[in-house]
Write a protein that holds these residues in place. Structure first.
Motif, PDB file in Angstrom:
ATOM      1  N   ASP A  66      24.881  19.274  11.977  1.00  0.00           N
ATOM      2  CA  ASP A  66      26.210  19.755  12.364  1.00  0.00           C
ATOM      3  C   ASP A  66      26.016  20.821  13.425  1.00  0.00           C
ATOM      4  N   ASP A  79      28.062  22.250  15.349  1.00  0.00           N
ATOM      5  CA  ASP A  79      29.049  23.328  15.336  1.00  0.00           C
ATOM      6  C   ASP A  79      28.660  24.440  14.365  1.00  0.00           C
ATOM      7  N   VAL A 127      35.055  25.852  19.944  1.00  0.00           N
ATOM      8  CA  VAL A 127      34.022  25.132  19.192  1.00  0.00           C
ATOM      9  C   VAL A 127      34.687  24.124  18.261  1.00  0.00           C
ATOM     10  N   PRO A 136      34.051  20.185  15.952  1.00  0.00           N
ATOM     11  CA  PRO A 136      32.986  19.512  15.195  1.00  0.00           C
ATOM     12  C   PRO A 136      32.204  18.531  16.061  1.00  0.00           C
ATOM     13  N   LEU A 173      32.292  23.671  22.233  1.00  0.00           N
ATOM     14  CA  LEU A 173      31.616  22.448  21.759  1.00  0.00           C
ATOM     15  C   LEU A 173      32.679  21.400  21.493  1.00  0.00           C
ATOM     16  N   HIS A 174      32.499  20.202  22.094  1.00  0.00           N
ATOM     17  CA  HIS A 174      33.429  19.113  21.830  1.00  0.00           C
ATOM     18  C   HIS A 174      32.715  17.779  21.998  1.00  0.00           C
ATOM     19  N   LEU A 186      27.906  21.010  24.663  1.00  0.00           N
ATOM     20  CA  LEU A 186      27.845  22.416  24.279  1.00  0.00           C
ATOM     21  C   LEU A 186      27.838  23.265  25.541  1.00  0.00           C
TER      22      LEU A 186
END
Length: 441
Positions: free
Chosen positions: A300, A302, A324, A326, A359-360, A368
């Motif tokens: 993960d 994120d 940010v 997930p 973050l996407h 990032l």
């Protein structure tokens, strides 16, 4: 050339020539034997068929006239038999020949030192008496033809095999000549990968092998230069904290009044921490170089980014983490954790007031972004700073610039996960470090 080297090349030539010659010899021998047997069978069958036709024709004439017509030939025996006894012969020269076998199937008998094909046909006379016309034709001509073919093939098969052996020896020798030249060039190159192999003309397998080896030598030469530079830079970076510790220790020994135990301990602690960080970075890069990133798992991303944002806030840095979202990636957990920390630390060192984290998921890639409002990075330096031990001229101070491995670890982590890393200009006016990584979904 050493004798054992020549033997290896020659033995391969001998093995190929021997194997080819044996195969050709066996094929030709089997083919020749089959041809001789077929020739003998066909000629014998032709004589047997002729004998049958003669027997039928003579049987018709005998039924019509009641007597066996005369027929003189050195290679044909004609008998008229009744009850297993010879009643008449067409040629008196064969009057002493014993009764030939009467059968509906072709037969071969041996008379007077020769083989004869025998066929018969029934004769029914007007008084009801049954007799047989038996015709035997000599197979001496067939045997002579078979022997001639056998002698011809017996001499031809070895001759053709020897020709194939000579041709194979010549062709294989010429084919192996470029290979031997390549081996000689490689032996001359030795431990110096800067040398190159002279590729033979053409686009065959040997020429492509020479090109591949030249590409390999070029990669080895590049890797050697990188390794030499890496070792040189690493040794310099490792000596610096050790030298600083020794310098303060010597000052404390020679001039006890010039420093305090607390001051010396602070210097030692600071330099030891820098040394520990440098060694950890070197070991991490060494593991990446050896392709030993075996701890790949779903991460993960994120969580790592938010944890680093919380750590910066605890240090008193203003952090904007509203961007940010997930994202899950497959990567080496230790390497990716260190890369995210390096990215955030790099932004903290250069930021004036704010660090922004984003973050996407961008359609199969996790993007990032770490932004700062510092001075930014000039366009001409944006690729160079990702190299190991590279620092910008305005970042030579150790307290701010580090050893020049932070961005190198980020680039290696991105490549190890199948992605990339680059520097750009952030919306805050400073530098933006962007990593694009394939998502696990």
């Amino acid at each position: 050339m050493p004798e054992h080297r020549r033997y290896v090349s020659t033995s391969l030539r001998v093995r190929i020539t021997t194997a080819t010659t044996i195969i050709v010899l066996l094929v030709l021998a089997v083919g020749a034997a089959g041809f001789v047997l077929l020739l003998r069978s066909q000629v014998s069958r032709a004589q047997s068929t002729t004998a049958r036709q003669q027997a039928v024709q003579l049987a018709r004439e005998t039924e019509a006239d009641g007597v066996l017509p005369p027929f003189e030939a050195d290679e044909v025996i004609i008998q008229l038999q009744r009850g297993g006894h010879v009643v008449a012969v067409a040629d008196d020269d064969f009057a002493q020949v014993p009764p030939l076998p009467v059968s509906s199937r072709p037969q071969v008998v041996r008379l007077m030192g020769e083989r004869w094909a025998v066929r018969s046909s029934r004769v029914r006379l007007q008084d009801g008496v049954v007799q047989y016309i038996v015709v035997a034709r000599s197979l001496e001509g067939a045997d002579d033809a078979t022997r001639s073919a056998s002698w011809l093939l017996g001499a031809g098969v070895p001759a053709v095999s020897l020709f194939v052996a000579a041709l194979t020896w010549t062709v294989v020798g010429r084919s192996l000549r470029p290979v031997e030249q390549i081996r000689s060039d490689v032996e001359k190159i030795g431990d110096d990968p800067s040398g190159r192999i002279v590729a033979p003309p053409g686009r065959d397998e040997v020429a492509r092998m020479a090109e591949t080896m030249n590409h390999m030598l070029a990669r080895l030469e590049t890797a050697r230069h990188v390794q030499q530079r890496f070792v040189s830079d690493a040794s310099h970076e490792l000596r610096s904290p050790v030298a600083a510790i020794r310098q303060h220790a010597q000052v404390a020994l020679l001039h006890p009044d010039a420093t305090t135990l607390t001051g010396l301990a602070e210097v030692v602690d600071t330099e030891a921490a820098r040394l520990e960080e440098l060694v950890s970075d070197l070991l991490l890069l060494a593991r990446v170089d050896e392709r030993r990133s075996v701890n790949r798992q779903e991460i993960d991303l994120d969580d790592l980014v938010l944890a680093e944002g919380a750590r910066l806030r605890a240090l008193g840095v203003r952090v904007d983490a509203t961007g940010v979202g997930p994202a899950r990636v497959v990567a080496d957990i230790a390497l990716m954790t260190r890369a995210v920390r390096n990215a955030v630390e790099n932004a903290r060192r250069h930021a004036r007031t704010t660090v922004a984290l984003g973050l996407h998921d961008d359609g199969g890639h996790a993007v990032l972004r770490v932004d700062d409002d510092g001075p930014g990075v000039p366009v001409e330096d944006r690729e160079r700073v990702f190299r190991r031990f590279e620092r910008r001229d305005d970042s030579r101070d150790r307290d701010r610039g580090g050893a020049g491995l932070g961005l190198a670890i980020i680039a290696e982590a991105a490549r190890d996960a199948g992605g990339s890393a680059r520097l750009d200009t952030s919306a805050l006016g400073g530098a933006r470090l962007e990593m694009r990584l394939p998502t696990s979904g």
